[in-house]
Design an enzyme around this catalytic site. Sequence first.
Site, mmCIF file in Angstrom:
data_model
loop_
_atom_site.group_PDB
_atom_site.id
_atom_site.type_symbol
_atom_site.label_atom_id
_atom_site.label_comp_id
_atom_site.label_asym_id
_atom_site.label_seq_id
_atom_site.Cartn_x
_atom_site.Cartn_y
_atom_site.Cartn_z
ATOM 1 N N GLN A 473 -62.493 -12.817 -81.578
ATOM 2 C CA GLN A 473 -62.127 -11.602 -82.460
ATOM 3 C C GLN A 473 -60.840 -11.197 -81.563
ATOM 4 O O GLN A 473 -61.190 -10.293 -80.723
ATOM 5 C CB GLN A 473 -63.373 -10.858 -82.723
ATOM 6 C CG GLN A 473 -62.738 -9.723 -83.615
ATOM 7 C CD GLN A 473 -64.043 -9.111 -83.936
ATOM 8 O OE1 GLN A 473 -65.074 -9.609 -84.563
ATOM 9 N NE2 GLN A 473 -64.377 -7.969 -83.420
ATOM 10 N N SER A 476 -59.113 -5.749 -80.771
ATOM 11 C CA SER A 476 -58.973 -4.761 -79.711
ATOM 12 C C SER A 476 -57.710 -4.913 -79.028
ATOM 13 O O SER A 476 -57.320 -6.175 -78.375
ATOM 14 C CB SER A 476 -60.010 -4.581 -78.699
ATOM 15 O OG SER A 476 -61.290 -4.184 -79.320
ATOM 16 N N SER A 508 -64.158 -11.473 -76.155
ATOM 17 C CA SER A 508 -65.391 -12.250 -76.036
ATOM 18 C C SER A 508 -65.035 -13.847 -76.197
ATOM 19 O O SER A 508 -64.516 -13.936 -77.255
ATOM 20 C CB SER A 508 -66.597 -11.806 -76.545
ATOM 21 O OG SER A 508 -66.853 -10.484 -76.413
ATOM 22 N N GLU A 591 -70.352 -7.430 -88.312
ATOM 23 C CA GLU A 591 -70.760 -7.610 -87.122
ATOM 24 C C GLU A 591 -71.820 -6.500 -86.516
ATOM 25 O O GLU A 591 -72.720 -6.633 -85.555
ATOM 26 C CB GLU A 591 -69.340 -6.956 -86.054
ATOM 27 C CG GLU A 591 -69.584 -6.939 -84.689
ATOM 28 C CD GLU A 591 -68.234 -6.740 -83.795
ATOM 29 O OE1 GLU A 591 -67.334 -6.371 -84.461
ATOM 30 O OE2 GLU A 591 -68.505 -6.701 -82.448
#
Length: 741
Positions: A473, A476, A508, A591
């Site tokens: 993902q 950020s 991640s 999420e």
Amino acid sequence: MALGLTSEHLELAAAVRGWAQRHSPAQAVRAAADSEDRGAGRYRCELAPSLASQGLLGLHVPEAEGGQGYGLAELAVAIEELGRALVPGAFLPTVLSCAILTEAGLSGPAAKLIAGLADGSRIGAVCLAAGLAGEPGPDGGLTVTGDAGPVLAGSMADIIVAAVRTGGRAIWVALDAADLQVTGLDSLDLTRPLARLHADRVAVPAERMLTGLADSTVASLAGIMFGAEACGIADWAVHTAAQYAKLRHQFGRPIGQFQAVKHRCALMLTQAEQAAAAVWDAARTAPGGDREFAASVAAAVALDAAVDVANGCIQTLGGIGYTWEHDAHLYYRRAMSLRALLGPSAYWREQVARLALAGASQSVQVELPAGDAEFRAQVRAELAEIAALSSEERAHRLAAGGWVAPHLPRPWGRDAGPLEQLVIDAQLRAAGIRVPNLYIGAWVVPALIQYGTPEQQERFLLPTLRGDYLWCQLFSEPGAGSDLAGLTTRAERVAGGWRLNGQKIWTSLAREASWAICIARTDPAVPRHGGISYFLVDMRADGVSVSPLREITGDAMFNQVFLDDVFVPDDCLVGGVNGGWRVARTTLANERVSLSQSWAFGSGVPELLQVAGAADEVPLADVGRCVCEGRAIDLLGVRVTLKRISGTDPGATGSVRKLLGMRIAQQISELCLAMSGGSGATAASYGQPVGADGKPNGGHWARQVLLTRALTIGGGTTDIQLNIIGERMLGLPRDPDPPTA
Ligand SMILES: Cc1cc2nc3c(=O)[nH]c(=O)nc-3n(C[C@H](O)[C@H](O)[C@H](O)COP(=O)(O)OP(=O)(O)OC[C@H]3O[C@@H](n4cnc5c(N)ncnc54)[C@H](O)[C@@H]3O)c2cc1C
């Protein structure tokens, strides 16, 4: 969420609430508080007969003994509602004494006591304090002497159930108040009197001795019923505080917009929700070992919740909360009085720890409504076929059959409702089939189902559900974490697609992933959320470079990802140009749900108990607190499911679960580290909770403490969760928008 879940319970709660509004409105409560007898006279003459005529005093009493034949769960619902209205008088002590006598299995002439308590002709009380002693009396009875108290509503009672020490053990007896000297005490709770008992060689006949009754039965019943009233108080206090926070303005804003106030209210709500879950569980558990454990959890959680939340309510109300005129202190007083009478929360937490360490069952049992046997059989048969396949074929069949995420619409899922999901889950476990862990794919899939084109769905969904595509993902950025709308990664139009440039961080699985979801700014002229688009990025595309980022554990699970002129074709844009924000919101919401279901990332209660069993010194109350919280989280999950099954809306309880889950995993690792003694100073490393020497493995727990810091940051920080709970569950005003550049 109130105690009751089923439509029957909700109807009962509404009926009791209606009764309280008619017979004991706020003015009547106030009048009781201002009266000399704390409302005792009115209770005996008006409220008790009316409660009896509604069947509320005998809700839990078998029909053969003059009651309504329901159970403790229904009684708890009624107690909660009467507690919410702060009804003065002796309802709680009467139904508690009645439940004790019923469980003691009184027979013969003494059984009439139960009928009298249920029909309102007698008032009951229970002395939870020790002090009475007995010696054998004539005809197998006892002669009782001593002082005991304080006793809730003791001065109003006709029958007082009390423990008498005799021959080195305690025997519970049903005393006639008329045989005792009962002295009224000044009561902290202004809406209920209190008394002390003196017995001077009082003869108790054998038929009034509850010889088979264990202390733990009385303690459990008291814990459940005091806990139910505590839930009513906590719920009143949360909603009173939230209501005020919406209306009261300071510094030109409603005070509920200040995070100090919003977060306090959100935390109050989480405490009240935990209390409701714990008491609900205890009230539905059949007598026996499991009930003692569940009731101890309820007592440990609910009484503190009532006191803390009523305190938070006063704080939120400010000066008004400190006035005699506002009802907040009446609730606070009752909460403190209940806790003082039931015994310190630390005692209950220790009791929870003792029972858990002695092997009390930790699993939360759910009684599912009788489902469609045909459906179960069909699922079982289909899964048996799949279980027999090779692992590769199995992955294909699970994905193609919609078994991986059955709640999703067909063909990706099975359109399974809540009950069907539970059946499928149980049958998957029974067949020994583990569906693949999709990690981030678990929240990519619902976003693609909702916003993807048919081609995108065709291309990505099945491989993801099979576990062929691992996702990461790319949301950020160094300058945009909680506030993702501040992102600066740019996507510029080029022939056939887009060129992405920017830097993502804390990603991640970026090194392992084959695909990424990525949000980027497609229109810098449109402020914030408006100019953002959502892309699917091939992690092997030219211009994507990943560099590992070391975490506080020393590992490098997450990464920095640099996007340098990365070409993304048009068919990898999801949700339209500048339409990415709503897709991202769907992704983030899924999420949160996913993370709330796997809160035990790190360690859970079983590991805690393992360590406590091996440690030299065990802080029992702290262990009990974690056991209580862990159980409350599991129960919140079960209650959400049951609400869905019964067709009622569970609200945003998932957010509460996520918040609490993040906290408990951290607390458990901290406590285990503390129990590890000096070995906690050794290098943080992977290992077993307990080392080969049979002692807690400090190095492992040091690592867990470091690792679990991630939980209150990733997937939305604690503060962001509290904002969500305050705004979505309590309706508090949203934080002000940032100024536009
Ligand atoms: C283990 C881990 C894995 C991660 N994996 C990914 C990933 O795969 N992909 C990805 O995109 N991101 C990932 N992240 C990043 C994560 O989503 C962000 O760290 C998180 O959203 C917080 O953003 P930030 O770090 O910029 O902190 P900030 O937003 O700068 O927050 C700093 C502090 O300010 C507080 N704060 C910020 N805004 C508010 C507000 N409105 N009200 C009150 N307090 C506020 C926060 O609570 C926090 O205490 C991961 C993070 C971790 C720890």
